[in-house]
Motif scaffolding. Structure first.
Motif, PDB file in Angstrom:
ATOM      1  N   THR A  42      14.270   4.371  -2.119  1.00  0.00           N
ATOM      2  CA  THR A  42      15.638   4.817  -1.872  1.00  0.00           C
ATOM      3  C   THR A  42      16.651   3.842  -2.448  1.00  0.00           C
ATOM      4  O   THR A  42      17.639   4.239  -3.071  1.00  0.00           O
ATOM      5  N   ALA A  45      16.675   4.054  -6.243  1.00  0.00           N
ATOM      6  CA  ALA A  45      17.330   5.293  -6.669  1.00  0.00           C
ATOM      7  C   ALA A  45      18.849   5.170  -6.565  1.00  0.00           C
ATOM      8  O   ALA A  45      19.582   5.599  -7.459  1.00  0.00           O
ATOM      9  N   GLU A  49      21.580   5.407  -9.574  1.00  0.00           N
ATOM     10  CA  GLU A  49      22.688   6.369  -9.539  1.00  0.00           C
ATOM     11  C   GLU A  49      24.026   5.669  -9.776  1.00  0.00           C
ATOM     12  O   GLU A  49      24.853   6.140 -10.553  1.00  0.00           O
TER      13      GLU A  49
END
Length: 55
Positions: A42, A45, A49
């Protein structure tokens, strides 16, 4: 995940004012902890982003 929607909302204002997004992320997820794999994935990621929005 709220961060993409939030980034899209503030991006025009950040561009106009030459503002920045500061993303603070711990180093351990990049090293890999078997007991925290979901947390690590997480965090990586989210870092990706934020990096893609920055470009």
């Amino acid at each position: 995940m709220a961060s993409p929607a939030l980034a899209q909302e503030v991006l025009p204002s950040l561009r106009e004012t030459r503002g920045v997004i500061v993303n603070v992320s711990p180093y351990p997820p990049l090293r890999g902890w078997p007991q925290n794999s979901v947390y690590g994935v997480t965090k990586v990621a989210l870092d990706g982003e934020v990096s893609s929005v920055a470009r």
